[in-house]
Design a protein around this motif. Sequence first.
Motif, mmCIF file in Angstrom:
data_model
loop_
_atom_site.group_PDB
_atom_site.id
_atom_site.type_symbol
_atom_site.label_atom_id
_atom_site.label_comp_id
_atom_site.label_asym_id
_atom_site.label_seq_id
_atom_site.Cartn_x
_atom_site.Cartn_y
_atom_site.Cartn_z
ATOM 1 N N HIS A 142 25.466 42.861 43.408
ATOM 2 C CA HIS A 142 26.712 42.479 44.082
ATOM 3 C C HIS A 142 26.684 43.009 45.511
ATOM 4 O O HIS A 142 26.256 44.139 45.737
ATOM 5 N N PRO A 143 27.164 42.233 46.481
ATOM 6 C CA PRO A 143 27.007 42.625 47.886
ATOM 7 C C PRO A 143 27.940 43.734 48.368
ATOM 8 O O PRO A 143 27.669 44.356 49.390
ATOM 9 N N ARG A 144 29.036 43.983 47.670
ATOM 10 C CA ARG A 144 29.999 45.001 48.094
ATOM 11 C C ARG A 144 30.034 46.165 47.099
ATOM 12 O O ARG A 144 29.611 46.012 45.959
ATOM 13 N N PRO A 145 30.552 47.322 47.527
ATOM 14 C CA PRO A 145 30.759 48.408 46.552
ATOM 15 C C PRO A 145 31.638 47.915 45.412
ATOM 16 O O PRO A 145 32.612 47.186 45.642
ATOM 17 N N TYR A 146 31.308 48.334 44.172
ATOM 18 C CA TYR A 146 32.077 47.800 43.048
ATOM 19 C C TYR A 146 32.235 48.821 41.933
ATOM 20 O O TYR A 146 31.416 49.720 41.748
ATOM 21 N N PHE A 147 33.331 48.655 41.213
ATOM 22 C CA PHE A 147 33.562 49.323 39.946
ATOM 23 C C PHE A 147 33.255 48.313 38.838
ATOM 24 O O PHE A 147 33.461 47.109 39.012
ATOM 25 N N LEU A 148 32.778 48.813 37.714
ATOM 26 C CA LEU A 148 32.238 47.939 36.680
ATOM 27 C C LEU A 148 33.032 48.054 35.394
ATOM 28 O O LEU A 148 33.341 49.159 34.933
ATOM 29 N N TYR A 149 33.362 46.914 34.827
ATOM 30 C CA TYR A 149 33.855 46.856 33.443
ATOM 31 C C TYR A 149 32.803 46.146 32.619
ATOM 32 O O TYR A 149 32.316 45.062 33.002
ATOM 33 N N VAL A 150 32.434 46.721 31.478
ATOM 34 C CA VAL A 150 31.490 46.099 30.552
ATOM 35 C C VAL A 150 32.147 46.051 29.183
ATOM 36 O O VAL A 150 32.546 47.092 28.641
ATOM 37 N N GLY A 151 32.263 44.868 28.611
ATOM 38 C CA GLY A 151 32.840 44.799 27.277
ATOM 39 C C GLY A 151 33.384 43.429 26.945
ATOM 40 O O GLY A 151 33.316 42.485 27.737
ATOM 41 N N ILE A 207 43.216 43.745 23.884
ATOM 42 C CA ILE A 207 43.228 45.149 23.515
ATOM 43 C C ILE A 207 42.348 45.997 24.432
ATOM 44 O O ILE A 207 42.543 47.216 24.550
ATOM 45 N N LYS A 208 41.392 45.373 25.106
ATOM 46 C CA LYS A 208 40.492 46.095 26.002
ATOM 47 C C LYS A 208 41.150 46.455 27.330
ATOM 48 O O LYS A 208 40.602 47.245 28.103
ATOM 49 N N GLY A 209 42.296 45.845 27.638
ATOM 50 C CA GLY A 209 43.078 46.270 28.786
ATOM 51 C C GLY A 209 42.605 45.803 30.144
ATOM 52 O O GLY A 209 43.079 46.323 31.168
ATOM 53 N N VAL A 210 41.711 44.831 30.194
ATOM 54 C CA VAL A 210 41.221 44.370 31.499
ATOM 55 C C VAL A 210 42.367 43.829 32.354
ATOM 56 O O VAL A 210 42.368 43.995 33.586
ATOM 57 N N HIS A 211 43.351 43.226 31.717
ATOM 58 C CA HIS A 211 44.483 42.670 32.465
ATOM 59 C C HIS A 211 45.247 43.755 33.224
ATOM 60 O O HIS A 211 45.880 43.480 34.237
ATOM 61 N N THR A 212 45.164 45.001 32.748
ATOM 62 C CA THR A 212 45.877 46.081 33.442
ATOM 63 C C THR A 212 45.169 46.500 34.729
ATOM 64 O O THR A 212 45.782 47.166 35.578
ATOM 65 N N PRO A 265 39.592 50.621 30.439
ATOM 66 C CA PRO A 265 41.061 50.600 30.473
ATOM 67 C C PRO A 265 41.715 50.260 29.139
ATOM 68 O O PRO A 265 42.866 49.804 29.119
ATOM 69 N N SER A 266 41.026 50.445 28.030
ATOM 70 C CA SER A 266 41.538 49.994 26.732
ATOM 71 C C SER A 266 42.986 50.425 26.512
ATOM 72 O O SER A 266 43.368 51.555 26.807
ATOM 73 N N VAL A 267 43.766 49.508 25.957
ATOM 74 C CA VAL A 267 45.159 49.810 25.619
ATOM 75 C C VAL A 267 45.326 50.010 24.116
ATOM 76 O O VAL A 267 46.415 50.325 23.642
#
Length: 210
Positions: free
Chosen positions: A28-37, A42-47, A106-108
């Motif tokens: 990825h060309p920019r600095p990034y935070f990663l979510y894997v799953g 229930i995993k909370g990605v929407h948050t 970010p799991s809820v």
Amino acid sequence: RHTRFKCDWSSDVCSSDLSAGARTESPHPRPYFLYVGRLARIKGVHTLLPQFTRYPDADLLIVGDGEDEARLRSLAAGMPNVHFAGRVANEHLSRYYEHALAVVCPSVGYETFGIVLIEAMRARVPVIARRIGPFPEIVETSGGGLLYEDDDDLPACLAVMQQDGARRAEMASRGYLASCERWTEGVVIPQLLVLIDEARAARARRGVRR
């Protein structure tokens, strides 16, 4: 079901030498935070999405697929710093870990363990996890990341990871060493066998009392 980076859990791959080898090209060309799953509610990605509207300095890279993907893509429409990578083959996923500022969990809902946290630590990447279920024990025991409770606290955690390189590196080192000391095959299997032997002995004692 997403494809996950397969760590080598054998204890002989761990050492105190944390020097990096030859780095691969970032996915990825920019600095990034990663979510894997898995992309499920229930995993909370929407948050995460509202918080990244408040944090333009880095991107959120989402690896995985699932039943919530269409809704998440719709929610992220018009957000230039949120990107969906879809499914990533095991042999390529290590590159996503390698260049991430941190892995966000970010799991809820309550996880049974939180294997992605251990995978990130084995890849020498710090984590940012919601204070829920087993996550606090893993993060606090390892020293390999940050915990947050309220969604509004997340941007401050992102800023620490991006702006304080020395602290990020220390958390990465602590997480890696803890994963070797606590969560390798060579450590876990002997403990499991002891528990099995104790359960068998207790069952035998109950049988004698009858």
